[in-house]
Each structure stands twice: as structure tokens, then as C-alpha cells.
Design an enzyme around this catalytic site. Structure first.
Site, PDB file in Angstrom:
ATOM      1  CE  LYS A   1       0.824   1.276   4.502  1.00  0.00           C
ATOM      2  NZ  LYS A   1       1.670   2.407   4.851  1.00  0.00           N
TER       3      LYS A   1
ATOM      4  CG  ASP B   1      -0.315  -1.126   8.467  1.00  0.00           C
ATOM      5  OD1 ASP B   1      -0.097  -2.159   9.132  1.00  0.00           O
ATOM      6  OD2 ASP B   1       0.570  -0.529   7.820  1.00  0.00           O
TER       7      ASP B   1
HETATM    8  O1  C5P Z   1       0.582  -1.321  14.944  1.00  0.00           O
HETATM    9  P1  C5P Z   1       2.004  -1.446  14.516  1.00  0.00           P
HETATM   10  O2  C5P Z   1       2.727  -2.524  15.283  1.00  0.00           O
HETATM   11  O3  C5P Z   1       2.175  -1.594  13.054  1.00  0.00           O
HETATM   12  O4  C5P Z   1       2.693  -0.072  14.896  1.00  0.00           O
HETATM   13  C1  C5P Z   1       4.066   0.043  15.101  1.00  0.00           C
HETATM   14  C2  C5P Z   1       4.338   1.229  16.000  1.00  0.00           C
HETATM   15  O5  C5P Z   1       4.015   2.453  15.332  1.00  0.00           O
HETATM   16  C3  C5P Z   1       3.512   1.249  17.266  1.00  0.00           C
HETATM   17  O6  C5P Z   1       4.132   0.528  18.295  1.00  0.00           O
HETATM   18  C4  C5P Z   1       3.426   2.729  17.588  1.00  0.00           C
HETATM   19  O7  C5P Z   1       4.604   3.135  18.255  1.00  0.00           O
HETATM   20  C5  C5P Z   1       3.447   3.386  16.224  1.00  0.00           C
HETATM   21  N1  C5P Z   1       2.086   3.751  15.755  1.00  0.00           N
HETATM   22  C6  C5P Z   1       1.446   4.816  16.359  1.00  0.00           C
HETATM   23  N2  C5P Z   1       0.182   5.164  15.956  1.00  0.00           N
HETATM   24  C7  C5P Z   1      -0.442   4.488  14.963  1.00  0.00           C
HETATM   25  C8  C5P Z   1       0.202   3.407  14.329  1.00  0.00           C
HETATM   26  C9  C5P Z   1       1.474   3.055  14.756  1.00  0.00           C
HETATM   27  O8  C5P Z   1       1.992   5.456  17.264  1.00  0.00           O
HETATM   28  N3  C5P Z   1      -1.668   4.872  14.609  1.00  0.00           N
END
Ligand code: C5P
Length: 283
Positions: free
Chosen positions: A15, A143
Site C-alpha cells: 500500500k 494497518d
Molecule cells: O501497529 P504497529 O505494530 O504496526 O505499529 C508500530 C508502531 O508504530 C507502534 O508501536 C506505535 O509506536 C506506532 N504507531 C502509532 N500510531 C499508529 C500506528 C502506529 O503510534 N496509529
């Protein structure tokens, strides 16, 4: 290739984020977002094969972890548990043919995880309700739920609450992947440090993370400016980077622009509608 043959093959599309607004911090440590996701025709291929022994991942790219840190492994563990089984998952080997660059803001790992959520219930012969699958997806990462849908979609809250949008008119995407990666966690930390301040001297970027990533990696701004000069209708950082992309109306225009970036890792791929995504995923 079918479940009956004990093998399922899926494409896990990348994406880009056509825009990304960081609206603030949340009490769970995440950030409140409003972003437009768009699928592009660049994909990892995942082959799930019934096998003896523990759940196993193999990958052609040595940079890709094959153990429990891989989101596909975690997806496997969640599906296994949701199907009422105990212990560690077993009976399937997943081979990941990695084409989507990692730490690039293209969602490769999350897309692989969503493919695993779709394939594994078939191989393990369990039915998992769509709303449960969506919950497991958002447990895996902000995501991941988007990759169960694909196409053009608005992502709210952590990016995990989705509103499907009308597909954009097909465009051609030039993706440039610098030779460094960006950790999403780190990029949001930079945004926190900047307290959401953006430079008043510049027109606001489509992506709120672009300014803070470009402050550490100035090449990002050079690449987006160059893409704009080459005729991109939109040029931006994707997610938290490091990939930047430019949108072009035709393949010829995109390929002409891509040629300018020789020496970088460059991909030219078209955008995919939600329908195309679903249809092509199973090929
Ligand atoms: O959800 P995911 O593990 O992909 O996100 C990785 C990191 O990115 C999270 O631990 C967080 O620190 C940050 N993040 C965030 N806000 C979001 C998505 C991700 O702070 N909406």
C-alpha cells in the site's frame, strides 16, 4: 492451487498512503490518524503448504525474520488459538517470496499477516467469522485490517477503523526506496518530539510524518521535489517511509520519470481497485 491439494498461494499487495494526518496521541501510546490507503500492484507471494511438524516460515530474503517475530507467525498463533486449539501452531509451512521492501512504509509485513489470516483457516479447516478475523487483524498491527480489504480506504483511529472509499481513477506509481529503513515507532516518536509542529515556510505535505522523517533523512524531500518536477500529480512519503512515491496518469509518464532515479531502488506499479485486489490476491 487449492485447499484440497494442501497448498494455497496468495499475493500480498503493498500500500501507499495518499495522505496521512496525525491528529494527536492516544492513551494507549498510539497516535490518532486519518489516512487514505491505496493498494499498489507490488506484492509478496505467500505459499501455504500442509506439512508435518511445527508451523514454519521460510523466506527468500535474509532480512526477513522467520521466527516468532514475523507477523505471519503471530497471525498463525492467533488463528490457532481462535480455532480452539492448544499449544503452538503446527501442520503448515509458509514460504514468503519477498518483493515488497521492508521498513519502507509500504505495509509488506502487515499485508503478509492479512494473507495468513485469510489462508490459514482454510488449511486448518476452521471457520472464523469475519468480525473475529478483523479483530485478530487489529491485534496484529494498526494497518493489518486494511489489508483484509484493499483498494482505496480511509483509515481512522489507529488506522485500523476503515471506511471504504470509491476507487481512485487508475494511476501509475513510481516508488523510490532509499537504502535505509525507518521504524514506524521511531517516526511517531519524532513526531512527538516536534509536538506536531510543521514548518510554516513550506506548503504542508500530504503526509504529516514527512517533515519529521525528512529532518533526519533530507533525501526524502529531495526525492519528492524531484518527482513533482518530473510531473507527478502527487509526490509524498508513504506511511512512515522510507519509500517515497509519485503518482502519474500513464505508464509511459511513470516510466519516463522512473528512469531519472537510476541508482536508487525504483518500482513502477499501477494502483489497484478493491475488486482487482481481491481477484488478484488468489492468483
Ligand atoms: O501497529 P504497529 O505494530 O504496526 O505499529 C508500530 C508502531 O508504530 C507502534 O508501536 C506505535 O509506536 C506506532 N504507531 C502509532 N500510531 C499508529 C500506528 C502506529 O503510534 N496509529
Amino acid at each position: 492451487m487449492s485447499v484440497a491439494s494442501g497448498r494455497v498461494r496468495l499475493s500480498a499487495f503493498a500500500k501507499i498512503n495518499l495522505d496521512l494526518r496525525v491528529l494527536g496521541t492516544r492513551s494507549d501510546g498510539y497516535h490518532e490518524l486519518r489516512t487514505t490507503f491505496q493498494s499498489v500492484a507490488l506484492a509478496d507471494t505467500l505459499t501455504f503448504t500442509r506439512s508435518r511438524g511445527p508451523f514454519r516460515i521460510t523466506c527468500d530474503d535474509p532480512a526477513c525474520p522467520t521466527g516468532r517475530r514475523n507477523l505471519v507467525w503471530r497471525a498463525g498463533a492467533l488463528v490457532w488459538k481462535a480455532s480452539g486449539r492448544r499449544g503452538v501452531p503446527k501442520g503448515v509451512t509458509v514460504h514468503i517470496d519477498k518483493r515488497v521492501p521492508v521498513q519502507a512504509g509500504l505495509g509488506g509485513g502487515s499485508s503478509d499477516a492479512a494473507a495468513a489470516l485469510r489462508a490459514l483457516p482454510k488449511l486448518w479447516r476452521v471457520r472464523i467469522a469475519p468480525h473475529t478475523l478483523r479483530r485478530l487483524a487489529s491485534e496484529l498491527g494498526a494497518d493489518v485490517p486494511y489489508f483484509l480489504e484493499g483498494g482505496t480506504a480511509l483509515g481512522l483511529n489507529r488506522g485500523d477503523v476503515l471506511v471504504p472509499l470509491d476507487d481512485i481513477a487508475r494511476a501509475w506509481v513510481v516508488l523510490i526506496v532509499p537504502d535505509f529503513g525507518v521504524s514506524t515507532k521511531e517516526a511517531f516518536g519524532w513526531w512527538d518530539e516536534s509536538a506536531g509542529r510543521t514548518s510554516r515556510r513550506r506548503a504542508p505535505a500530504a503526509n504529516d510524518l514527512e517533515a519529521v522523517v525528512a529532518a533526519r533523512h533530507p533525501i526524502v524531500r529531495r526525492l519528492t521535489s524531484r518527482l513533482t518536477r518530473e510531473g507527478a500529480s502527487l509526490a509524498s512519503l508513504s506511511g512512515s517511509g522510507s519509500a517515497v512515491f509519485g503518482l502519474f496518469a500513464t505508464r509511459v509518464m511513470a516510466e519516463r520519470a522512473a528512469a531519472v532515479f537510476r541508482g536508487h531502488r525504483v518500482f513502477v506499479a499501477r494502483t489497484l481497485s478493491r475488486r482487482e485486489c481481491r481477484k488478484l490476491a488468489a492468483n
